[in-house]
Scaffold this motif. Structure first.
Motif, PDB file in Angstrom:
ATOM      1  N   ASN A 180      35.723  32.861  46.776  1.00 12.37           N
ATOM      2  CA  ASN A 180      34.821  33.597  45.883  1.00 12.37           C
ATOM      3  C   ASN A 180      34.216  32.645  44.853  1.00 12.37           C
ATOM      4  OD1 ASN A 180      35.185  37.053  45.650  1.00 12.37           O
ATOM      5  ND2 ASN A 180      36.322  35.920  47.174  1.00 12.37           N
ATOM      6  N   ARG A 181      35.018  31.716  44.330  1.00 10.31           N
ATOM      7  CA  ARG A 181      34.512  30.757  43.351  1.00 10.31           C
ATOM      8  C   ARG A 181      33.465  29.837  43.981  1.00 10.31           C
ATOM      9  NH1 ARG A 181      35.222  29.476  38.590  1.00 10.31           N
ATOM     10  NH2 ARG A 181      37.183  30.548  38.261  1.00 10.31           N
ATOM     11  N   ASP A 196      42.846  38.759  40.856  1.00  9.42           N
ATOM     12  CA  ASP A 196      43.179  37.454  41.434  1.00  9.42           C
ATOM     13  C   ASP A 196      44.674  37.162  41.448  1.00  9.42           C
ATOM     14  OD1 ASP A 196      43.529  36.882  38.722  1.00  9.42           O
ATOM     15  OD2 ASP A 196      42.272  35.090  38.751  1.00  9.42           O
ATOM     16  N   TYR A 240      38.426  39.729  39.540  1.00  8.09           N
ATOM     17  CA  TYR A 240      38.718  40.351  40.826  1.00  8.09           C
ATOM     18  C   TYR A 240      38.190  39.456  41.947  1.00  8.09           C
ATOM     19  CZ  TYR A 240      40.584  44.555  38.796  1.00  8.09           C
ATOM     20  OH  TYR A 240      41.404  45.434  38.134  1.00  8.09           O
ATOM     21  N   VAL A 241      38.775  39.632  43.140  1.00 10.88           N
ATOM     22  CA  VAL A 241      38.455  38.812  44.304  1.00 10.88           C
ATOM     23  C   VAL A 241      38.221  39.741  45.488  1.00 10.88           C
ATOM     24  CG1 VAL A 241      39.431  37.133  45.926  1.00 10.88           C
ATOM     25  CG2 VAL A 241      39.866  36.892  43.481  1.00 10.88           C
ATOM     26  N   ILE A 275      40.514  33.485  46.875  1.00  9.73           N
ATOM     27  CA  ILE A 275      40.313  33.255  45.442  1.00  9.73           C
ATOM     28  C   ILE A 275      39.349  32.084  45.274  1.00  9.73           C
ATOM     29  CG2 ILE A 275      41.424  32.595  43.270  1.00  9.73           C
ATOM     30  CD1 ILE A 275      44.006  33.953  44.405  1.00  9.73           C
ATOM     31  N   PRO A 309      33.664  34.827  39.556  1.00  8.97           N
ATOM     32  CA  PRO A 309      34.774  34.949  38.610  1.00  8.97           C
ATOM     33  C   PRO A 309      34.385  34.673  37.163  1.00  8.97           C
ATOM     34  CG  PRO A 309      34.987  32.939  39.882  1.00  8.97           C
ATOM     35  CD  PRO A 309      33.847  33.714  40.482  1.00  8.97           C
ATOM     36  N   SER A 335      45.102  34.404  50.087  1.00  4.72           N
ATOM     37  CA  SER A 335      45.001  33.676  48.816  1.00  4.72           C
ATOM     38  C   SER A 335      43.845  32.683  48.797  1.00  4.72           C
ATOM     39  CB  SER A 335      46.317  32.972  48.483  1.00  4.72           C
ATOM     40  OG  SER A 335      46.616  32.005  49.468  1.00  4.72           O
TER      41      SER A 335
END
Length: 78
Positions: A72-73, A58, A3-4, A69, A37, A66
């Protein structure tokens, strides 16, 4: 499929999602919460708890968000 957490979280930072995460993979950054993630087990418990609908699988992040994504990483690699 982790999830994001996307843009609606910025400025809100409601911790409801943190409280329900069974693996504690949601962390606080300066302006938002983010999901690691690599730690997310894809349970989906966080998504319905978000009062601003900022959490998405995601694969379902709206196109305008977008880049969250990757954000978050990057935040999780801190």
């Amino acid at each position: 499929m982790p999830y994001v957490i996307a843009e609606p979280c910025i400025g809100t930072k409601d911790a409801s999602c943190v409280e329900v995460c069974p693996v504690d993979c949601i962390y606080e950054a300066n302006d938002q919460y983010y999901i690691n993630p690599d730690e997310c087990i894809d349970c989906g418990a966080c998504e319905p708890e978000c009062p601003v609908q900022a959490i998405f699988p995601d694969t379902d992040v709206p196109p305008e968000w977008s880049d969250y994504i990757e954000r978050n990483r990057v935040l999780s690699e801190g």
